[in-house]
Design an enzyme around this catalytic site. Sequence first.
Site, mmCIF file in Angstrom:
data_model
loop_
_atom_site.group_PDB
_atom_site.id
_atom_site.type_symbol
_atom_site.label_atom_id
_atom_site.label_comp_id
_atom_site.label_asym_id
_atom_site.label_seq_id
_atom_site.Cartn_x
_atom_site.Cartn_y
_atom_site.Cartn_z
ATOM 1 N N ASP A 219 0.874 -1.179 0.000
ATOM 2 C CA ASP A 219 0.000 0.000 0.000
ATOM 3 C C ASP A 219 0.911 1.228 0.000
ATOM 4 O O ASP A 219 1.464 1.589 -1.042
ATOM 5 C CB ASP A 219 -0.888 -0.111 1.251
ATOM 6 C CG ASP A 219 -2.034 0.864 1.277
ATOM 7 O OD1 ASP A 219 -1.822 2.040 0.957
ATOM 8 O OD2 ASP A 219 -3.157 0.489 1.634
ATOM 9 N N LEU B 297 6.698 -2.872 4.175
ATOM 10 C CA LEU B 297 7.667 -3.702 3.455
ATOM 11 C C LEU B 297 9.052 -3.059 3.444
ATOM 12 O O LEU B 297 10.066 -3.742 3.555
ATOM 13 C CB LEU B 297 7.172 -3.949 2.025
ATOM 14 C CG LEU B 297 7.437 -5.351 1.504
ATOM 15 C CD1 LEU B 297 6.793 -6.401 2.374
ATOM 16 C CD2 LEU B 297 6.954 -5.507 0.071
HETATM 17 P P1 XMP Z 1 1.664 -0.301 3.924
HETATM 18 O O1 XMP Z 1 0.815 0.947 3.855
HETATM 19 O O2 XMP Z 1 2.704 -0.214 4.998
HETATM 20 O O3 XMP Z 1 0.618 -1.399 4.344
HETATM 21 O O4 XMP Z 1 2.209 -0.680 2.572
HETATM 22 C C1 XMP Z 1 0.939 -2.701 4.372
HETATM 23 C C2 XMP Z 1 0.058 -3.457 5.309
HETATM 24 O O5 XMP Z 1 -1.162 -2.761 5.601
HETATM 25 C C3 XMP Z 1 -2.265 -3.617 5.496
HETATM 26 N N1 XMP Z 1 -3.120 -3.127 4.386
HETATM 27 C C4 XMP Z 1 -4.311 -3.603 4.117
HETATM 28 N N2 XMP Z 1 -5.012 -4.568 4.715
HETATM 29 N N3 XMP Z 1 -6.743 -4.249 3.159
HETATM 30 C C5 XMP Z 1 -6.237 -4.890 4.228
HETATM 31 O O6 XMP Z 1 -6.881 -5.790 4.759
HETATM 32 C C6 XMP Z 1 -6.114 -3.252 2.489
HETATM 33 O O7 XMP Z 1 -6.615 -2.712 1.510
HETATM 34 C C7 XMP Z 1 -4.829 -2.911 3.007
HETATM 35 N N4 XMP Z 1 -3.910 -2.010 2.636
HETATM 36 C C8 XMP Z 1 -2.862 -2.189 3.508
HETATM 37 C C9 XMP Z 1 -1.691 -4.988 5.212
HETATM 38 O O8 XMP Z 1 -1.583 -5.687 6.433
HETATM 39 C C10 XMP Z 1 -0.331 -4.742 4.646
HETATM 40 O O9 XMP Z 1 0.595 -5.750 4.936
#
Ligand code: XMP
Length: 184
Positions: free
Chosen positions: A107, A112
């Site tokens: 996201d 990561l």
């Molecule tokens: P980032 O923003 O750090 O997010 O790249 C990574 C983690 O956030 C969670 N995530 C989601 N979980 N639906 C979910 O259920 C979504 O649309 C979503 N977007 C982010 C997820 O745990 C991911 O590893």
Amino acid sequence: MAKPRLHPDVAEVLLTERRIHRRIATLAREIAKCYSDKEVTIITVLNGSMVFLGELLHRLPMPTRLDSIVARSYGARTTSSGRVRTRCQWQLSLKDKHVLLVDDILDTGQTLKMIRDRLRRECPASLRTCVLLNKPTRREVDLQPDFVGFNIPDKFVVGYGLDFAERYRNLPCIAVLKPEIYRA
Ligand code: XMP
């Protein structure tokens, strides 16, 4: 065959189980081609990636080792808290190993990137990233995943291991919930 009934909280199915499985089979071939018969140490980010990993792992033909890390940044929200918390540390030695970091969704990229930077300090022979879902428009950090299942639009999704407030991980598809569920 009768169409599977849609969960009452689901507004829209983005990816069906059939489509996800077909793509994971192709993804496994892409990964296998990249590593050939080299041993790969997979570090998976729990809990969200466990369903994806289960489907991917048994399709990888090369020798593998498996370890995990638990990360959390969302809780009962649909936007990242911005603070990535990790609870469990991997146990395997990564020095001089070919490491593949597997996560459910990329996201903002904060999670990561933070984990990747920590793994890098272990001096692996190589370090690649694989995500089932990628939201390219949301990226806040410089991170290009090496293997991507699907690029998806900027919508909060659940199912196939992904949750909202720890629910809906068991949906077999990737879906968007009705707005009132996210508001509740
Ligand atoms: P980032 O923003 O750090 O997010 O790249 C990574 C983690 O956030 C969670 N995530 C989601 N979980 N639906 C979910 O259920 C979504 O649309 C979503 N977007 C982010 C997820 O745990 C991911 O590893």
